[in-house]
Scaffold this motif. Structure first.
Motif, PDB file in Angstrom:
ATOM      1  N   ALA A 185       0.847  -1.195   0.000  1.00  0.00           N
ATOM      2  CA  ALA A 185       0.000   0.000   0.000  1.00  0.00           C
ATOM      3  C   ALA A 185       0.881   1.243   0.000  1.00  0.00           C
ATOM      4  CB  ALA A 185      -0.924   0.002   1.211  1.00  0.00           C
ATOM      5  N   ALA A 186       0.235   2.376  -0.201  1.00  0.00           N
ATOM      6  CA  ALA A 186       0.929   3.662  -0.141  1.00  0.00           C
ATOM      7  C   ALA A 186       0.012   4.663   0.543  1.00  0.00           C
ATOM      8  CB  ALA A 186       1.297   4.145  -1.538  1.00  0.00           C
ATOM      9  N   VAL A 187       0.565   5.386   1.495  1.00  0.00           N
ATOM     10  CA  VAL A 187      -0.178   6.469   2.149  1.00  0.00           C
ATOM     11  C   VAL A 187       0.368   7.776   1.593  1.00  0.00           C
ATOM     12  CG1 VAL A 187      -0.701   7.634   4.313  1.00  0.00           C
ATOM     13  CG2 VAL A 187      -0.567   5.133   4.248  1.00  0.00           C
ATOM     14  N   CYS A 188      -0.498   8.518   0.907  1.00  0.00           N
ATOM     15  CA  CYS A 188      -0.091   9.774   0.269  1.00  0.00           C
ATOM     16  C   CYS A 188      -0.632  10.933   1.100  1.00  0.00           C
ATOM     17  CB  CYS A 188      -0.626   9.833  -1.159  1.00  0.00           C
ATOM     18  SG  CYS A 188      -0.121   8.414  -2.179  1.00  0.00           S
ATOM     19  N   THR A 194       3.573  21.723   0.658  1.00  0.00           N
ATOM     20  CA  THR A 194       4.952  21.868   1.133  1.00  0.00           C
ATOM     21  C   THR A 194       5.485  20.599   1.783  1.00  0.00           C
ATOM     22  OG1 THR A 194       4.579  24.233   1.513  1.00  0.00           O
ATOM     23  CG2 THR A 194       6.475  23.226   2.620  1.00  0.00           C
ATOM     24  N   TYR A 195       4.642  19.939   2.593  1.00  0.00           N
ATOM     25  CA  TYR A 195       5.105  18.767   3.330  1.00  0.00           C
ATOM     26  C   TYR A 195       4.580  17.458   2.717  1.00  0.00           C
ATOM     27  CZ  TYR A 195       6.462  22.289   6.695  1.00  0.00           C
ATOM     28  OH  TYR A 195       7.039  23.392   7.297  1.00  0.00           O
ATOM     29  N   GLU A 196       4.514  17.432   1.401  1.00  0.00           N
ATOM     30  CA  GLU A 196       4.063  16.218   0.714  1.00  0.00           C
ATOM     31  C   GLU A 196       4.914  15.018   1.118  1.00  0.00           C
ATOM     32  OE1 GLU A 196       3.058  16.015  -3.688  1.00  0.00           O
ATOM     33  OE2 GLU A 196       4.983  14.952  -3.678  1.00  0.00           O
ATOM     34  N   GLU A 197       4.242  13.891   1.344  1.00  0.00           N
ATOM     35  CA  GLU A 197       4.946  12.667   1.728  1.00  0.00           C
ATOM     36  C   GLU A 197       4.191  11.465   1.176  1.00  0.00           C
ATOM     37  OE1 GLU A 197       6.554  10.330   5.747  1.00  0.00           O
ATOM     38  OE2 GLU A 197       4.978  11.850   5.906  1.00  0.00           O
ATOM     39  N   VAL A 198       4.917  10.521   0.590  1.00  0.00           N
ATOM     40  CA  VAL A 198       4.333   9.267   0.136  1.00  0.00           C
ATOM     41  C   VAL A 198       5.061   8.142   0.851  1.00  0.00           C
ATOM     42  CG1 VAL A 198       3.843   7.752  -1.810  1.00  0.00           C
ATOM     43  CG2 VAL A 198       3.775  10.237  -2.129  1.00  0.00           C
ATOM     44  N   ARG A 199       4.338   7.439   1.684  1.00  0.00           N
ATOM     45  CA  ARG A 199       4.914   6.350   2.483  1.00  0.00           C
ATOM     46  C   ARG A 199       4.456   5.035   1.870  1.00  0.00           C
ATOM     47  NH1 ARG A 199       8.076   7.582   7.347  1.00  0.00           N
ATOM     48  NH2 ARG A 199       8.438   5.580   8.328  1.00  0.00           N
ATOM     49  N   ARG A 215      -0.549  13.736  10.281  1.00  0.00           N
ATOM     50  CA  ARG A 215      -1.308  14.951  10.007  1.00  0.00           C
ATOM     51  C   ARG A 215      -1.512  15.132   8.505  1.00  0.00           C
ATOM     52  NH1 ARG A 215       1.314  19.637  13.944  1.00  0.00           N
ATOM     53  NH2 ARG A 215       0.846  18.633  15.948  1.00  0.00           N
ATOM     54  N   GLY A 216      -2.464  16.014   8.174  1.00  0.00           N
ATOM     55  CA  GLY A 216      -2.662  16.383   6.778  1.00  0.00           C
ATOM     56  C   GLY A 216      -3.787  15.613   6.102  1.00  0.00           C
ATOM     57  N   GLU A 217      -4.013  15.941   4.839  1.00  0.00           N
ATOM     58  CA  GLU A 217      -5.029  15.262   4.042  1.00  0.00           C
ATOM     59  C   GLU A 217      -4.436  13.980   3.465  1.00  0.00           C
ATOM     60  OE1 GLU A 217      -6.592  18.014   1.209  1.00  0.00           O
ATOM     61  OE2 GLU A 217      -7.600  19.214   2.738  1.00  0.00           O
ATOM     62  N   ILE A 218      -5.198  12.895   3.590  1.00  0.00           N
ATOM     63  CA  ILE A 218      -4.664  11.559   3.314  1.00  0.00           C
ATOM     64  C   ILE A 218      -5.407  10.872   2.172  1.00  0.00           C
ATOM     65  CG2 ILE A 218      -4.170   9.287   4.287  1.00  0.00           C
ATOM     66  CD1 ILE A 218      -2.653  11.486   5.715  1.00  0.00           C
TER      67      ILE A 218
END
Length: 300
Positions: A185-188, A194-199, A215-218
């Motif tokens: 899976a990937a959590v975007c 600014t703090y974009e992250e893809v796990r 935090r943030g929109e997921i």
């Protein structure tokens, strides 16, 4: 003549992602229906645009009541622009009711394509994107959430979900339970911001990470179920399935073809199993007949 309903995509993060047509439509629409008028004001200021038309709110709480009003405007020839806080209207956002009502009245509906969290997350996930299924937000209650996930446990298409940050750990834990700890899976998070992250990683690993707080929109992208391959069915079961279909009125040829398709097997394999069972039945009947004759002769 009736007017036109315009669905306009808005930036999901970076304001410079706004399509040029968005500014034109905001400036020229007779009515701008916005999910949040305060966010709309910030958007128009950033784009350097002043709407000439009337601005009204259109959100989940008043969507049902305001739809007839907007349809009346459209029927009178107005150009109505619909925008939500981010992304495309109707996609887990207000809009569906208005589109359906406009279509029913033969009112033209068009769109200004724009950013989409669904497609952006898919593209960044590293998971297969040739076939996917958008599931929106899962239910908040644990039991209902598990039930919804079980409905798609065998879905082979890539799955896309929206989720609130404070529920992400529970959702990933539930996905781990239903889909399996190793499902990729990937959590975007905070896409284009600014703090974009893809796990990326196995569900169990992502669930452990989310338990610490996110935090943030997921947007969550989950790999589809693995291909289980052809179902393993013995000849006796193949014959039984053919007989069930024959008893229901199907011709043998059609029944064999249908059973072969269900099992993912060549029709010839099912046909041979039916013929072998038929021959075995004849042999058994012949043997029983000989035994009866022998008993009769012995008795006399």
């Amino acid at each position: 003549m009736t007017g036109t309903l315009v669905l306009a995509g808005t930036p999901i993060g970076d304001i410079s992602d706004a399509p040029p047509r968005l500014a034109e439509e905001l400036a020229g629409a007779d009515v701008v229906a916005a999910e949040d008028t305060r966010r709309l004001r910030r958007l128009t200021q950033a784009l350097g645009v002043t709407p000439k038309g009337r601005v009204v709110s259109y959100f989940e709480g008043n969507e049902a009541a305001r739809t007839p009003e907007l349809v009346e405007e459209l029927a009178g020839g107005a150009r109505v622009l619909l925008v939500t806080d981010a992304g495309m209207p109707s996609v887990s956002d207000p809009g569906y009711r208005l589109v359906a009502a406009a279509v029913e009245q033969d009112i033209r509906v068009t769109a200004v394509p724009g950013p989409s969290a669904v497609l952006t997350a898919l593209a960044l996930s590293g998971l297969p994107v040739d076939r996917f299924c958008f599931e929106g937000f899962l239910p908040r209650k644990a039991g209902e959430r598990l039930g919804r996930l079980r409905e798609v446990a065998d879905e082979r298409r890539t799955l896309v979900y929206f989720e609130a940050p404070h529920r992400l750990d529970d959702t990933l834990a539930a996905m781990t339970e239903v889909f399996g700890a190793g499902r990729r899976a990937a959590v975007c998070r905070e896409l284009t911001k600014t703090y974009e992250e893809v796990r990326r990683g196995p569900l169990a690993e992502l669930a452990a990470w989310a338990a610490e707080g996110v935090r943030g929109e997921i947007t969550v992208v989950v790999e589809g179920a693995p291909d289980k391959g052809p179902e393993e069915i013995d000849d006796a079961e193949l014959v039984r399935r053919v007989r069930v279909r024959e008893e229901a009125g199907e011709r043998r040829k059609e029944a064999i073809a249908a059973v072969a398709a269900e099992a993912g097997l060549p029709k010839r394999q099912v046909f041979d199993a039916v013929v072998a069972a038929k021959n075995a039945g004849r042999a058994e009947s012949a043997g029983e007949h000989r035994r009866k004759v022998t008993r009769t002769v012995s008795a006399s």
